[in-house]
Enzyme design. Structure first.
Site, short mmCIF file in Angstrom:
data_model
loop_
_atom_site.label_atom_id
_atom_site.label_comp_id
_atom_site.label_asym_id
_atom_site.label_seq_id
_atom_site.Cartn_x
_atom_site.Cartn_y
_atom_site.Cartn_z
N ASP A 29 45.53 39.39 36.82
CA ASP A 29 45.38 37.71 36.55
C ASP A 29 46.61 37.59 35.36
OD1 ASP A 29 44.48 35.40 36.32
OD2 ASP A 29 42.61 35.97 34.82
N ASN A 77 40.45 31.35 46.17
CA ASN A 77 41.80 31.11 45.92
C ASN A 77 42.43 30.04 47.01
OD1 ASN A 77 42.89 34.18 44.52
ND2 ASN A 77 42.37 32.35 43.53
N ARG A 203 35.56 38.59 32.73
CA ARG A 203 35.19 38.21 34.07
C ARG A 203 35.46 39.23 35.11
NH1 ARG A 203 36.51 33.01 32.61
NH2 ARG A 203 38.22 33.14 33.75
N SER A 205 34.69 38.26 38.39
CA SER A 205 35.28 37.15 39.41
C SER A 205 35.05 37.74 40.77
CB SER A 205 36.66 36.87 39.02
OG SER A 205 37.14 36.44 37.73
C1 FPP Z 1 46.40 35.94 39.30
O1 FPP Z 1 47.23 35.19 38.55
C2 FPP Z 1 47.22 36.41 40.64
C3 FPP Z 1 47.05 36.02 42.10
C4 FPP Z 1 46.00 35.28 42.47
C5 FPP Z 1 47.83 36.61 43.03
C6 FPP Z 1 48.22 38.12 42.83
C7 FPP Z 1 49.09 38.55 43.81
C8 FPP Z 1 50.21 39.21 43.88
C9 FPP Z 1 50.68 39.89 42.49
C10 FPP Z 1 51.15 39.77 44.91
C11 FPP Z 1 50.43 41.10 45.52
C12 FPP Z 1 51.18 41.25 46.58
C13 FPP Z 1 50.85 42.25 47.44
C14 FPP Z 1 51.84 42.42 48.78
C15 FPP Z 1 49.56 42.82 47.37
P1 FPP Z 1 46.98 33.64 38.42
O2 FPP Z 1 48.06 32.92 39.34
O3 FPP Z 1 45.68 33.36 38.54
O4 FPP Z 1 47.75 33.45 36.79
P2 FPP Z 1 47.07 32.37 35.78
O5 FPP Z 1 45.49 32.59 35.68
O6 FPP Z 1 47.84 32.63 34.83
O7 FPP Z 1 47.29 31.05 36.42
#
Ligand code: FPP
Length: 249
Positions: A29, A77, A203, A205
């Protein structure tokens, strides 16, 4: 003293090899916030998130952890802006294509879990190919939860068991925890010992709901793109200081 994370190739001396978690799960996250703090578009946070994930995977392998499971995309998501969802799907596909050779060299077994049929067809093909190619690899099991939901995983296990009962292959009183686990996406992966969540949210989640039952939880305020070997070292130190009782006294 700041530790240069790239220097931590060997298992740090203060960690006990025999008390390492067998299976670590990460809720990655904070990518969006990491980007926002730098005045960058959110997608840049996801890009850096991939780099962080690659390094933690390599670190798990270097230090002797058998399995790493990462929460890349939840069933919720899909509610994000379409451009971000599209970007993530394209990113998963590109990373898979680019990294497969290295995963083979490093003997990484890749598995994707979740409702994969709802993913873009081209991504599904890349997933099938990478899983097939790495099936025999044994150094570490790397599982990527994509379009994954813990409740949905439990429901699909129930359906699969119910079908076997309906077909007369199984009696209801034969259903126990071991059998149930066999029908989860994580069948064949070691017991989950440690779940890490970055960016401070307390959490679960909907991640690995069944598997988390006796796992230790570690939450850090660090945002996922900044989660490096030094941070992982701290998580493992904290884990090794815990007394795990599994409900006993
Ligand atoms: C949560 O941060 C992150 C995600 C929903 C995406 C995670 C995906 C990757 C790191 C890429 C992985 C790649 C592979 C090929 C496995 P957020 O966007 O919810 O952050 P925020 O809470 O600060 O908005």
């Amino acid at each position: 003293m700041t530790v240069n994370p790239t220097l931590l190739r060997e298992l740090p001396a203060d960690l006990k090899r025999e008390r390492l978690p067998r299976h670590v799960a990460v809720i990655m996250d904070g990518n969006g916030r990491w980007a926002k703090q730098r005045g960058l578009p959110r997608i840049m946070g996801h890009r850096r998130g991939v780099d962080a994930l690659k390094d933690i995977l390599r670190c798990c392998k270097d230090w002797g952890i058998q399995a790493l499971t990462a929460y890349a995309f939840s069933t919720e998501n899909w509610g994000r802006p379409a451009e971000e969802v599209d970007f993530l799907m394209t990113l998963f596909e590109r990373v898979l294509r680019q990294e497969l050779r290295e995963m083979m060299e490093e003997d990484v077994q890749i598995r994707f879990v979740g409702n994969l049929h709802a993913l873009p067809r081209s991504l599904q093909k890349e997933i099938e190919y990478s899983m097939e190619q790495t099936r025999q690899n044994r150094s570490i099991q790397f599982t990527i939860a994509t379009n994954y939901g813990g409740r949905q995983e439990i429901i699909q296990a129930c359906r699969s068991i119910a079908t076997q009962v309906q077909q007369g292959l199984l009696q209801p009183d034969e259903i126990d925890e071991a059998l149930f686990e066999h029908h989860l996406y994580t069948a064949g992966i070691s017991e989950l010992d440690l779940m890490i969540r970055t960016s401070g949210e307390m959490r679960i989640s909907n991640f690995l709901l069944w598997q988390v039952a006796y796992a230790e939880l570690y939450v850090t305020d660090t945002l996922w793109p900044d989660f490096n070997r030094a941070e992982f070292h701290q998580a493992l130190s904290s884990y090794q200081q815990r007394e795990r009782r599994f409900g006993k006294v």
